[in-house]
Design a protein around this motif. Sequence first.
Motif, PDB file in Angstrom:
ATOM      1  N   ALA A 176       0.841  -1.198   0.000  1.00 55.74           N
ATOM      2  CA  ALA A 176       0.000   0.000   0.000  1.00 55.74           C
ATOM      3  C   ALA A 176       0.878   1.250   0.000  1.00 55.74           C
ATOM      4  O   ALA A 176       0.591   2.230  -0.694  1.00 55.74           O
ATOM      5  N   ASP A 202      -6.438   0.827   0.455  1.00 54.39           N
ATOM      6  CA  ASP A 202      -5.585   2.002   0.227  1.00 54.39           C
ATOM      7  C   ASP A 202      -6.152   2.874  -0.872  1.00 54.39           C
ATOM      8  O   ASP A 202      -6.987   2.437  -1.667  1.00 54.39           O
ATOM      9  N   ILE A 252      -2.177   4.034  -6.124  1.00 54.89           N
ATOM     10  CA  ILE A 252      -2.276   4.090  -7.584  1.00 54.89           C
ATOM     11  C   ILE A 252      -3.275   3.109  -8.185  1.00 54.89           C
ATOM     12  O   ILE A 252      -3.790   3.321  -9.287  1.00 54.89           O
ATOM     13  N   GLY A 253      -3.590   2.023  -7.462  1.00 55.79           N
ATOM     14  CA  GLY A 253      -4.525   1.033  -8.005  1.00 55.79           C
ATOM     15  C   GLY A 253      -3.944   0.268  -9.175  1.00 55.79           C
ATOM     16  O   GLY A 253      -2.779   0.454  -9.550  1.00 55.79           O
ATOM     17  N   LEU A 311      -0.616 -10.099 -10.157  1.00 53.04           N
ATOM     18  CA  LEU A 311      -1.169 -11.037  -9.184  1.00 53.04           C
ATOM     19  C   LEU A 311      -1.406 -12.420  -9.812  1.00 53.04           C
ATOM     20  O   LEU A 311      -2.157 -13.232  -9.279  1.00 53.04           O
ATOM     21  N   LYS A 358       9.724 -11.103 -11.648  1.00 53.23           N
ATOM     22  CA  LYS A 358      11.013 -10.647 -11.123  1.00 53.23           C
ATOM     23  C   LYS A 358      12.197 -11.243 -11.847  1.00 53.23           C
ATOM     24  O   LYS A 358      12.161 -12.413 -12.235  1.00 53.23           O
ATOM     25  N   PHE A 373       2.765 -10.121  -1.960  1.00 54.52           N
ATOM     26  CA  PHE A 373       1.319 -10.255  -1.946  1.00 54.52           C
ATOM     27  C   PHE A 373       0.851 -11.670  -1.606  1.00 54.52           C
ATOM     28  O   PHE A 373      -0.091 -11.869  -0.842  1.00 54.52           O
ATOM     29  N   THR A 387      -6.869   0.289  -3.885  1.00 54.47           N
ATOM     30  CA  THR A 387      -6.989  -1.166  -3.805  1.00 54.47           C
ATOM     31  C   THR A 387      -7.500  -1.616  -2.443  1.00 54.47           C
ATOM     32  O   THR A 387      -6.996  -1.182  -1.407  1.00 54.47           O
TER      33      THR A 387
END
Length: 569
Positions: free
Chosen positions: A39, A80, A83-84, A94, A99, A127, A174
Motif C-alpha cells: 500500500a 488504500d 495508484i490502483g 497477481l 522478477k 502479496f 486497492t
Amino acid sequence: AVHAETHGFQTEVKQLLQLMIHSLYSNKEIFLRELVSNAADAADKLRFKALENNALYEDDGELRVRVSFDQDAKTITLSDNGIGMTRDEVIEHLGTIAKSGTKEFFGQLSGDSAKDSQLIGQFGVGFYSAFIVADKVTVETRAAGVEAEQGVRWESAGEGDYTVADITKQTRGTDITLHLREDEHEFLDSWKVRSIITKYSDHISIPVQMWKDERPESEGPDGEKIAAVPGEWESINKATALWTRGKNEISKEEYNEFYKHISHDFADPLTWAHNKVEGKQDYTSLLYIPSKAPFDLWNRERQHGLKLYVQRVFIMDDADEFMPGYLRFVKGVLDSNDLPLNVSREILQDTKTTANLRSACTKRVLTMLERMAKNDAEKYQTFWAEFGQVLKEGPAEDFANKEQIAKLLRFASTHNDNAEQNVSFADYVERMKEGQDKIYYVTADSYAAAANSPHLEIFKRKGIEVLLMHDRVDEWLISHLPEAEGKSLVSITKGDLDLGDLDDEETKKQKEQDETEYASFVSRVKETLGDKVKDVRLTYRLTDTPSCIVVDEHDMSTQMQKLMKAVGQ
Ligand code: ADP
Ligand code: MG
C-alpha cells in the motif's frame, strides 16, 4: 460483474504459494507487513505520477491505508487510495512472477524447509503471503485516472487459479480482503493486529489507520456530562518517512523493519549508515549492508541500487547510478534535494549531481565497512564471507578509492594454515621479517593448490608469510593492485625472486659460488629444452622439489593464462 474470466496461475506462482504456506507458517503475521508495504509503494507510485498530472488525486490527496474487520464474515480488509491497478496490471502482478532472478530462485530450492524459507525470504514473499492465513483473497482495485466502471475484482483460493471481473469502484486504489482460515481468527482481534502493525510498519511513510469506536455520552463522578466522542479513523503509526527522522529517535527495530520494507529481505541487516548532509550538497542517505548474499548476486541482470527519492517523493527503485558494481549488495534510500523532481534515468546518467552523490555514497559504504572491521572483527568476517568476492572487484573498478578498498580486503595466509580469509595487508605488514619490503602472494585454483605450491618452500624455510589467494577474482584483483600499505605485491611464482636483503652474508657468497659452479650445467639444460622455455636459472626457492616452472616478471601468470583460456581468449 461483467467480463469474468478464470485464469490459471503461472506454474512458478503455484509452486511459490505451496512453499510459502508451508515454510513461512511460523512467521505468518508477516502478511500484514507485506500488504501494508504494498500500500505504501502504491502511494509512492501515485505521488510520482501525480507530479505530471495533479488531477490523479481526484480530490483525495491524503494517501493512507486502512485496516478493518468483519467479525461475521471472518475477514480482514486493507484498503488504500494509492495508484490502483488496471485489469492488465492485475493479471500481470497477481498472476505471474515477473522478477528477475526467478529462475535461479527455483533452481536453488532444496526441499529443506528451513533453508527454503530463508530463500523465499530473500526472494520476496509479497502479496502471495496473504494465503498463509487466508483460504480466499479478494482484491478490488481501480487505477488512478480511469473511470469508476473500470474497476477490477480479482479473487482466488490460492490453489490453481484465480478469477478477474470488471466492477464499478467509486474510490481509487486497492481493497484487499482476506477470508481467514478457520484457525486464523486471531487476526480479527484489532488489538493484536494493531500491535503487529506497530511492530512491523511504524516506519511506513503513509498513515496506517484503524477505526476507533465512538464513545457515547456519559456522566462523570459528580454527575457532570461528558460529551460523546464520535468514532474516527485513527493513525496507528508515526507515518513519517523514517530517514527524515533524527538518528537518535529511531530504534534498532525500526531500522531493521525499514530495511525489510525496502529490500524485500526477510532477515535483519548486518549494519547501516544514516546520514543527513546539508550545504553544498543536500541529501539524506540510509544505506544498509545485508546479512546474507542474495541467491542471484552473480546474475548480471539482477537489479540493484538504491531507492531514489527527490524531496521526499519516490522517484525510482534500483537506481544503480549511485552505487558502483562492487558495492552492488548495498540496499538503501537516497533522498536528494538537488535533483529535479522530473529526473529520469537519462538525466541521472549525465548530471554532475549524480556523480557527486555516487562518490559520496561510495565513501559512506567504505567508511561503514572500515568501522565494522575495526570495531567488530567477527561481524566483519560474516560480511566478508558473504560479499568479499564482490568487494575484490573494487580496485579494478574504482581507482580513486583503491587504497581504502585495499584496507578492507582479507586473504588466507600461510600464517593461519587454514582456508579462512581473515588476514589484511596491515596484518601481513606488521608480521614482516626484518629486511622484508614486499608482500608475497601466490594464486591458485583452490586453497589446497595454493597451500601446497612448491614455490612456498623457500618462504617456509625462511619463515616468510605468503598470502594464499584462491578465489577466481584474485588474479584480476592483483593485476589492479600493484601495492598495498606502501609495499609492492609480488607473486612468488614470477621471475627472479630476489630475497636479497633477507639473505645473510654467507648465503650471498654461497650463491655467487654456485653460479660459477653450475654455469655449464644450466646452459646444457637450456640447450636441451630449446624453444620450450625462455630461460633456465638456478633457484633457491625450492627445498624438496628439484625444479619448477616460473613465468617472467612481466608475463601473464599461469593462473591468469588459465583464466583467459576459460573465457575463450
Ligand atoms: P513487490 O512488492 O515486491 O513488487 P508483491 O508480491 O508484494 O511484490 O506485489 C506484486 C505487485 O502487485 C506489486 O509490484 C504491485 O505492482 C502490485 N500490487 C500489490 N499490491 C498493490 C496495491 N495495494 N496497490 C497497487 N498495486 C499493488
Ligand atoms: Mg510487496
